[in-house]
Design an enzyme around this catalytic site. Structure first.
Site, PDB file in Angstrom:
ATOM      1  N   SER A  43       0.843  -1.194   0.000  1.00  0.00           N
ATOM      2  CA  SER A  43       0.000   0.000   0.000  1.00  0.00           C
ATOM      3  C   SER A  43       0.887   1.255   0.000  1.00  0.00           C
ATOM      4  O   SER A  43       1.716   1.410  -0.898  1.00  0.00           O
ATOM      5  CB  SER A  43      -0.955  -0.056   1.191  1.00  0.00           C
ATOM      6  OG  SER A  43      -1.977   0.896   1.072  1.00  0.00           O
TER       7      SER A  43
ATOM      8  N   ASP B 108      -8.643  -4.636  -6.129  1.00  0.00           N
ATOM      9  CA  ASP B 108      -8.191  -3.835  -4.983  1.00  0.00           C
ATOM     10  C   ASP B 108      -8.986  -2.531  -4.906  1.00  0.00           C
ATOM     11  O   ASP B 108      -8.953  -1.726  -5.835  1.00  0.00           O
ATOM     12  CB  ASP B 108      -6.697  -3.536  -5.124  1.00  0.00           C
ATOM     13  CG  ASP B 108      -6.066  -3.048  -3.838  1.00  0.00           C
ATOM     14  OD1 ASP B 108      -6.682  -2.201  -3.160  1.00  0.00           O
ATOM     15  OD2 ASP B 108      -4.963  -3.491  -3.515  1.00  0.00           O
TER      16      ASP B 108
ATOM     17  N   HIS C 258      -7.461  -5.797  -0.656  1.00  0.00           N
ATOM     18  CA  HIS C 258      -6.316  -4.888  -0.694  1.00  0.00           C
ATOM     19  C   HIS C 258      -5.035  -5.701  -0.592  1.00  0.00           C
ATOM     20  O   HIS C 258      -4.705  -6.229   0.463  1.00  0.00           O
ATOM     21  CB  HIS C 258      -6.438  -3.906   0.467  1.00  0.00           C
ATOM     22  CG  HIS C 258      -5.437  -2.797   0.442  1.00  0.00           C
ATOM     23  ND1 HIS C 258      -5.071  -2.136  -0.719  1.00  0.00           N
ATOM     24  CD2 HIS C 258      -4.724  -2.213   1.447  1.00  0.00           C
ATOM     25  CE1 HIS C 258      -4.188  -1.191  -0.420  1.00  0.00           C
ATOM     26  NE2 HIS C 258      -3.963  -1.222   0.878  1.00  0.00           N
TER      27      HIS C 258
END
Length: 515
Positions: A228, A454, A484
């Site tokens: 991320s 995602d 995610h």
């Protein structure tokens, strides 16, 4: 709800703040003209997490019974004045489980945010990365401004309860004024309580910390796993230190070409896609979907619930009520992982019966609020890092002009994503750039993994990261999945490719697709 609460470590979104007891080392230590690259770390048994890290128990033993070790590394408060004051950065490691002769070095993780504590996250995911420990010491850290690393402090627990109860999607002038006043109050508290740290929490600062960490750990190259926001941090590191990049993996990739507005719009679309997939999954089960007869019915009932909550909240976690904003936040949190979908279904069932407990627990999970009512500092850190990084500043008038575009992207999440853009308005520190520079000519190959489902870092960002890194650097791998990130899905194809590169140096063929 213990399984839901255990998933708290996976909440790598924006969130909460606090506690003056962890201010020690916040830019007050004298560097004494020492060469920080030569410092020796004192590794000891890990303490219980601080309040700013989220509290709780010390990390459980490793799968093989070994113990986690923690240390504090000195780093300059101001990288433009490397001989000036220092701060302490909290580190955690699990020593390599393999034969010493096979050890490659340290593999450093950043799990995202910005604002997430790596010291608490790495033990939570230890089992997922056990294969990588055969050749690496697994290392993570609290980035500057986060957790035990000179944390940014803004509001206290009671103020944060009120802050998160604020209507985040105003419908009239009075509600808009309340939202703007609430945001201004939060930002002023950050400046009042953390003025010394706010100019020094940019991603470029954290990237320089990473290079210092590499040297202190004794590695010639940085071996890195970024997830991320950790992909943005890794990209910035590669730009600043291309010749020091070792074996690196970026998973759940931030689009480096987008500014704040473009990123928020992409997330509105991403979470709408995730909601569509959740609804389709529910009605496709062999048994009856308990929250709707069709995918459209599922989404329609959610929209009606949120509309009703805007007028009349329902009981949540006593004494707080589940508001429209808290419910939306809880739904967003649940869409981060397919593992959360069952809790979302249960939470919606409860809410339709007038009980907002589960959706509020999901919202608390996102906001970094523990069961005892204390918050970690992830909201404060997220805002401080994001606002120091991003140059654009958006006011209420601009947001209102953009609302139709955001609503077209997502009728359910568009308003919330649009109004979220005002967070950095009147922030005490100017933003650095429109978007990060991650160009890294001459760097070693970086494996860039994108997930087609995602919601938080939409799939298109992986291709943009590959392009921005430059020819011969980014190697794209696609995972056709949900949630995610990709490696955490435990997909054998994804994990095989990632492990093959990190452990054996085998670069997958560019464009590989895992289904």
């Amino acid at each position: 709800m213990p399984a839901l609460l255990r998933l708290r470590a996976a909440a790598l979104t924006a969130t909460a703040v606090l506690l003056s007891t962890v201010l020690a080392g916040c830019g007050d230590d004298e560097a004494e003209d020492e060469d920080l690259t030569q410092q020796e770390l004192s590794w000891e048994d890990c303490p219980t997490p601080s309040d700013a890290q989220g509290g709780g128990a010390a990390p459980s033993p490793l799968p093989d019974g070994g113990e986690w070790q923690c240390a504090t590394m000195k780093a300059p408060l101001d990288w433009d004045d490397p001989k000036g004051d220092t701060i302490g950065l909290a580190l955690i490691r699990a020593r390599s489980s393999g034969d010493g002769s096979a050890r490659i070095g340290s593999l450093i993780f950043n799990f995202g945010g910005p604002g997430g504590s790596g010291v608490t996250s790495l033990p939570s995911f230890a089992e997922d990365f056990e294969a990588l420990r055969t050749r690496y010491d697994l290392v993570s850290f609290d980035p500057r401004g986060v957790g035990r690393s000179a944390p940014v402090i803004c509001q206290n627990d009671q103020q944060l309860d009120a802050y998160f109860q604020q209507d985040g999607t105003p419908d009239d002038a009075a509600e808009r004024t309340e939202l703007l006043d609430s945001t201004e109050g939060f930002n002023e508290a950050c400046e009042q309580n953390s003025k010394k740290m706010l100019p020094h929490v940019r991603t470029t600062d954290a990237a320089r910390d990473l290079d210092l960490m590499r040297q202190v750990l004794g590695d010639d190259k940085l071996h890195y796993f970024g997830i991320s926001y950790g992909t943005e941090l890794g990209g910035v590191y590669a730009h600043l230190f291309p010749k020091k990049v070792g074996r690196a993996v970026f998973d759940a990739v931030v689009d480096p070409a987008k500014n704040g507005e473009q990123g928020s719009l992409a997330q509105a679309k991403g979470f709408q896609l995730a909601l569509d997939n959740f609804a389709e999954d529910c009605v496709s089960k062999t048994e009856e979907c308990p929250i709707g007869d069709s995918a459209q019915d599922v989404k329609g009932r959610i929209a009606t619930l949120l509309k009703d909550l805007d007028r009349r909240p329902i009981p949540g976690v006593f004494p707080r009520e589940l508001t429209q904003t808290a419910a939306t936040n809880g739904i967003v949190q649940a869409l981060y992982s397919q593992d959360f979908w069952e809790y979302l279904t249960q939470g919606l069932q409860q809410a339709y019966d007038g009980d907002g407990t589960i959706l509020m627990l999901l919202s608390d999970l996102a906001n970094g609020r523990s069961e005892n009512g204390e918050y970690d500092n992830s909201t404060a850190a997220h805002k401080a890092i994001s606002c120091a990084d991003a140059k654009p500043r958006y006011d209420a008038a601009y947001v209102e002009r953009k609302l139709p575009e955001f609503r077209a992207a997502s009728a359910l999440f568009g308003d919330a994503m649009a109004w979220g853009m005002i967070g950095c308005t009147d922030w005490a520190v100017a933003g650095a750039a429109d978007h990060p520079d991650v160009s890294a000519p001459g760097a070693a190959p970086i494996l860039v993994v994108g997930n087609t489902g995602d919601p938080a870092t939409p799939y298109e960002g992986a291709r943009k990261m590959v392009e921005a890194l430059g020819k011969g650097v980014g190697v794209e791998l696609t995972y056709r999945g949900q949630g995610h990130g990709a490696y955490s899905s435990k997909d054998k194809c994804v994990q095989g490719a990632v492990n093959g590169y990190l452990l054996d140096g085998k670069v997958p063929r560019a464009g590989t697709v895992c289904t």
